[in-house]
Design a protein around this motif. Structure first.
Motif, PDB file in Angstrom:
ATOM      1  N   LYS A 283       0.456  -0.950   0.243  1.00 18.83           N
ATOM      2  CA  LYS A 283       0.619  -0.086  -0.211  1.00 18.83           C
ATOM      3  C   LYS A 283       0.927   1.394  -0.060  1.00 18.83           C
ATOM      4  O   LYS A 283       0.248   2.134  -1.322  1.00 18.83           O
ATOM      5  N   GLN A 284       1.447   1.440   1.299  1.00 17.94           N
ATOM      6  CA  GLN A 284       2.776   2.339   0.987  1.00 17.94           C
ATOM      7  C   GLN A 284       3.995   3.114  -0.551  1.00 17.94           C
ATOM      8  O   GLN A 284       3.487   3.448  -0.624  1.00 17.94           O
ATOM      9  N   ARG A 285       4.129   1.891  -1.223  1.00 22.64           N
ATOM     10  CA  ARG A 285       4.120   1.748  -2.135  1.00 22.64           C
ATOM     11  C   ARG A 285       3.500   2.663  -3.436  1.00 22.64           C
ATOM     12  O   ARG A 285       4.239   3.171  -3.846  1.00 22.64           O
ATOM     13  N   ARG A 286       2.014   1.833  -3.487  1.00 23.91           N
ATOM     14  CA  ARG A 286       1.797   2.007  -3.962  1.00 23.91           C
ATOM     15  C   ARG A 286       1.071   3.477  -4.391  1.00 23.91           C
ATOM     16  O   ARG A 286       0.938   4.620  -5.035  1.00 23.91           O
ATOM     17  N   ASP A 287       0.689   4.563  -2.957  1.00 24.21           N
ATOM     18  CA  ASP A 287       0.616   5.644  -2.589  1.00 24.21           C
ATOM     19  C   ASP A 287       1.932   6.249  -2.889  1.00 24.21           C
ATOM     20  O   ASP A 287       1.623   7.318  -4.019  1.00 24.21           O
ATOM     21  N   ARG A 288       3.314   5.866  -2.515  1.00 23.15           N
ATOM     22  CA  ARG A 288       4.634   6.811  -3.574  1.00 23.15           C
ATOM     23  C   ARG A 288       3.822   6.752  -5.028  1.00 23.15           C
ATOM     24  O   ARG A 288       4.483   7.875  -5.507  1.00 23.15           O
ATOM     25  N   GLU A 289       3.700   5.903  -5.568  1.00 26.33           N
ATOM     26  CA  GLU A 289       3.754   5.879  -6.841  1.00 26.33           C
ATOM     27  C   GLU A 289       2.508   6.790  -7.639  1.00 26.33           C
ATOM     28  O   GLU A 289       2.568   7.747  -8.420  1.00 26.33           O
ATOM     29  N   HIS A 290       1.223   6.365  -6.738  1.00 27.26           N
ATOM     30  CA  HIS A 290       0.445   7.610  -7.051  1.00 27.26           C
ATOM     31  C   HIS A 290       0.762   8.779  -6.705  1.00 27.26           C
ATOM     32  O   HIS A 290       0.918  10.192  -7.438  1.00 27.26           O
TER      33      HIS A 290
ATOM     34  N   GLU B 118       3.931  10.826  -7.252  1.00 25.46           N
ATOM     35  CA  GLU B 118       4.718  10.675  -7.929  1.00 25.46           C
ATOM     36  C   GLU B 118       3.968  10.749  -9.681  1.00 25.46           C
ATOM     37  O   GLU B 118       4.459  12.216  -9.720  1.00 25.46           O
ATOM     38  N   ARG B 119       3.123  10.315  -9.284  1.00 28.78           N
ATOM     39  CA  ARG B 119       2.621  10.234 -10.527  1.00 28.78           C
ATOM     40  C   ARG B 119       1.599  11.941 -10.700  1.00 28.78           C
ATOM     41  O   ARG B 119       0.819  13.291 -11.633  1.00 28.78           O
ATOM     42  N   VAL B 120       0.667  12.194  -9.957  1.00 34.46           N
ATOM     43  CA  VAL B 120      -0.151  13.244  -9.550  1.00 34.46           C
ATOM     44  C   VAL B 120       1.264  14.086  -9.289  1.00 34.46           C
ATOM     45  O   VAL B 120       0.871  15.598 -10.437  1.00 34.46           O
ATOM     46  N   GLU B 121       2.457  14.326  -9.141  1.00 34.11           N
ATOM     47  CA  GLU B 121       3.292  16.021  -9.288  1.00 34.11           C
ATOM     48  C   GLU B 121       3.506  15.840 -10.168  1.00 34.11           C
ATOM     49  O   GLU B 121       3.673  16.905 -10.653  1.00 34.11           O
ATOM     50  N   ALA B 122       3.741  14.913 -10.697  1.00 32.46           N
ATOM     51  CA  ALA B 122       3.874  14.851 -12.274  1.00 32.46           C
ATOM     52  C   ALA B 122       3.380  15.675 -13.193  1.00 32.46           C
ATOM     53  O   ALA B 122       3.523  16.725 -14.141  1.00 32.46           O
ATOM     54  N   LYS B 123       2.485  14.922 -12.910  1.00 31.44           N
ATOM     55  CA  LYS B 123       0.944  15.750 -14.105  1.00 31.44           C
ATOM     56  C   LYS B 123       0.880  17.303 -13.272  1.00 31.44           C
ATOM     57  O   LYS B 123       0.476  17.785 -14.146  1.00 31.44           O
ATOM     58  N   ARG B 124       0.912  17.540 -12.099  1.00 30.59           N
ATOM     59  CA  ARG B 124       1.147  19.357 -11.820  1.00 30.59           C
ATOM     60  C   ARG B 124       2.037  19.761 -12.245  1.00 30.59           C
ATOM     61  O   ARG B 124       1.483  20.799 -12.705  1.00 30.59           O
ATOM     62  N   LYS B 125       3.291  19.331 -12.263  1.00 32.03           N
ATOM     63  CA  LYS B 125       4.326  20.236 -13.331  1.00 32.03           C
ATOM     64  C   LYS B 125       3.971  20.686 -14.313  1.00 32.03           C
ATOM     65  O   LYS B 125       4.224  21.272 -14.982  1.00 32.03           O
ATOM     66  N   GLU B 126       3.823  19.202 -15.385  1.00 34.49           N
ATOM     67  CA  GLU B 126       3.087  19.605 -16.870  1.00 34.49           C
ATOM     68  C   GLU B 126       2.225  20.440 -16.845  1.00 34.49           C
ATOM     69  O   GLU B 126       1.924  21.001 -17.854  1.00 34.49           O
ATOM     70  N   CYS B 127       1.667  20.128 -16.093  1.00 37.44           N
ATOM     71  CA  CYS B 127      -0.038  20.962 -16.287  1.00 37.44           C
ATOM     72  C   CYS B 127       0.820  22.520 -15.656  1.00 37.44           C
ATOM     73  O   CYS B 127       0.246  23.508 -16.374  1.00 37.44           O
ATOM     74  N   GLU B 128       1.170  23.043 -15.166  1.00 36.62           N
ATOM     75  CA  GLU B 128       2.120  24.622 -14.786  1.00 36.62           C
ATOM     76  C   GLU B 128       2.339  25.170 -15.859  1.00 36.62           C
ATOM     77  O   GLU B 128       2.451  26.142 -15.593  1.00 36.62           O
ATOM     78  N   ALA B 129       3.526  23.415 -16.759  1.00 32.30           N
ATOM     79  CA  ALA B 129       4.100  24.046 -17.026  1.00 32.30           C
ATOM     80  C   ALA B 129       3.509  24.505 -18.654  1.00 32.30           C
ATOM     81  O   ALA B 129       3.979  26.044 -19.349  1.00 32.30           O
ATOM     82  N   ARG B 130       2.548  23.720 -18.424  1.00 32.98           N
ATOM     83  CA  ARG B 130       1.760  24.091 -19.818  1.00 32.98           C
ATOM     84  C   ARG B 130       1.149  25.599 -19.323  1.00 32.98           C
ATOM     85  O   ARG B 130       0.058  25.971 -21.055  1.00 32.98           O
ATOM     86  N   THR B 131       0.224  26.093 -18.195  1.00 31.06           N
ATOM     87  CA  THR B 131      -0.394  26.490 -18.047  1.00 31.06           C
ATOM     88  C   THR B 131       0.383  27.852 -18.366  1.00 31.06           C
ATOM     89  O   THR B 131      -0.090  29.284 -19.127  1.00 31.06           O
ATOM     90  N   ALA B 132       1.662  28.095 -17.990  1.00 25.02           N
ATOM     91  CA  ALA B 132       2.245  28.883 -17.912  1.00 25.02           C
ATOM     92  C   ALA B 132       3.237  29.248 -19.196  1.00 25.02           C
ATOM     93  O   ALA B 132       3.369  30.442 -19.780  1.00 25.02           O
ATOM     94  N   LYS B 133       3.248  28.571 -20.402  1.00 25.45           N
ATOM     95  CA  LYS B 133       3.721  29.010 -21.742  1.00 25.45           C
ATOM     96  C   LYS B 133       2.819  29.717 -22.350  1.00 25.45           C
ATOM     97  O   LYS B 133       2.963  30.103 -23.080  1.00 25.45           O
ATOM     98  N   ASN B 134       1.188  28.893 -21.761  1.00 28.41           N
ATOM     99  CA  ASN B 134      -0.192  29.366 -22.619  1.00 28.41           C
ATOM    100  C   ASN B 134      -0.098  31.057 -21.819  1.00 28.41           C
ATOM    101  O   ASN B 134      -0.442  31.640 -23.077  1.00 28.41           O
ATOM    102  N   ALA B 135       0.109  31.761 -20.416  1.00 25.56           N
ATOM    103  CA  ALA B 135      -0.168  32.779 -19.827  1.00 25.56           C
ATOM    104  C   ALA B 135       1.093  33.285 -20.811  1.00 25.56           C
ATOM    105  O   ALA B 135       0.247  34.584 -21.146  1.00 25.56           O
ATOM    106  N   ALA B 136       2.371  33.548 -20.972  1.00 26.86           N
ATOM    107  CA  ALA B 136       3.538  33.886 -21.603  1.00 26.86           C
ATOM    108  C   ALA B 136       3.278  34.344 -23.736  1.00 26.86           C
ATOM    109  O   ALA B 136       3.118  35.304 -23.802  1.00 26.86           O
TER     110      ALA B 136
END
Length: 110
Positions: free
Chosen positions: A40-47, A49-67
């Motif tokens: 369960k800890q392994r699955r939670d950690r992987e989840h 990490e995936r959420v953080e990666a998606k958040r960073k990707e979304c922020e980068a895309r938002t910043a690019k569009n804002a620029a």
């Protein structure tokens, strides 16, 4: 930890086997629970990490569009300023005296 490890071999009392079985079952359940918790800890950690990666990707895309929007807005403001005559790339009015002012400016620089 299993204290009574006598099992069902010769010399064991009639109740020792049942005690052994109970201890063994308890230990097996504990081991299974530890394994399940680790999984369960392994699955939670992987989840996470995936959420953080998606958040960073979304922020980068938002910043690019804002620029991109900001650049487009600045270009429009510059075009509008040039069209109104309040700003722009040249310092001469559109009153027909461009050549006279340009010649005077050149003579000043010489």
């Amino acid at each position: 930890r299993v204290d009574n490890v006598m099992g069902s071999q010769a010399g064991a009392g009639s109740s020792d086997f049942h005690i052994y079985r109970r201890h063994r079952r308890t230990e097996q359940k504990r081991q299974e629970q530890l394994d399940a918790d680790d999984e369960k800890q392994r699955r939670d950690r992987e989840h996470a990490e995936r959420v953080e990666a998606k958040r960073k990707e979304c922020e980068a895309r938002t910043a690019k569009n804002a620029a991109k929007r900001r650049k487009k807005k600045d270009a429009k403001a510059k075009r509008d300023a040039i069209a109104k005559g309040t700003g722009g790339t040249h310092a001469f009015e559109d009153d027909g005296s461009f050549m006279a002012k340009a010649k005077a400016l050149v003579k000043e620089k010489e």
